[in-house]
Scaffold this active site. Structure first.
Site, short mmCIF file in Angstrom:
data_model
loop_
_atom_site.label_atom_id
_atom_site.label_comp_id
_atom_site.label_asym_id
_atom_site.label_seq_id
_atom_site.Cartn_x
_atom_site.Cartn_y
_atom_site.Cartn_z
N ARG A 190 0.80 -1.23 0.00
CA ARG A 190 0.00 0.00 0.00
C ARG A 190 0.83 1.28 0.00
O ARG A 190 0.59 2.17 -0.82
CB ARG A 190 -0.96 0.00 1.19
CG ARG A 190 -1.96 -1.13 1.16
CD ARG A 190 -2.75 -1.22 2.44
NE ARG A 190 -1.88 -1.67 3.54
CZ ARG A 190 -2.24 -1.71 4.81
NH1 ARG A 190 -3.45 -1.32 5.16
NH2 ARG A 190 -1.40 -2.14 5.73
N SER A 191 1.77 1.40 0.92
CA SER A 191 2.51 2.67 1.00
C SER A 191 3.41 2.91 -0.22
O SER A 191 3.48 4.05 -0.69
CB SER A 191 3.27 2.80 2.32
OG SER A 191 4.19 1.77 2.52
#
Length: 159
Positions: free
Chosen positions: A14-15
């Protein structure tokens, strides 16, 4: 210069997806001299690893570069380096608050910037496998965050 850090559990799904999308938006808007972006993970398991193959695939599909990205772990010095620290879910938010808080640093949940989404957390595709859904949520949140930064900080146009 405004410095943004996206944080998820392991810094491979995600990041880094948020970092790549946000970096692409910054480039499109010619704001590279005003905004920088990075990503990190709460855990240390993937330090030095490239983004997850699912993240790489969805970014490739959308022609967004992830070149040079390698996972790293968040540490307390990040509060001195970043103006915005953005957690991908409530668990990441709780973990960040346990590490350190400092006045003047905006620490918020990512989905606070995705105003039209029904989700309150970005689901972890490492466990769900749904990289398409995460891509849509992350794109919406990145657009919202960029708009907030532009509203809160006046940048001179590049000549």
């Amino acid at each position: 210069m405004i410095h943004v850090l996206f944080v998820c559990l392991g810094n491979i799904c995600r990041s880094p997806m948020a970092e790549a999308i946000f970096r692409d938006l910054i480039k499109e808007e010619n704001l590279g001299n005003h905004i920088s972006v990075d990503s990190a993970g709460i855990g240390h398991w993937h330090v030095g690893a490239a983004p997850h193959e699912g993240t790489r695939a969805i970014l490739d599909k959308n022609r967004i570069s992830f070149e040079g990205m390698l996972a790293r772990q968040v540490d307390s010095s990040d509060w001195d380096r970043f103006d915005y620290i953005i957690a991908m879910d409530q668990k990441n938010m709780n973990d960040l608050q346990a590490i350190r808080e400092k006045n003047g640093v905006t620490v918020k949940k990512f989905m606070d910037y995705a105003l039209d989404a029904d989700e309150t957390d970005v689901p972890d595709p490492y466990f769900t496998g749904n990289f398409d859904q995460v891509y849509q949520l992350v794109t919406e949140g990145c657009l919202g965050l960029l708009n907030e930064i532009k509203r809160n900080h006046k940048f001179k146009e590049e000549i």
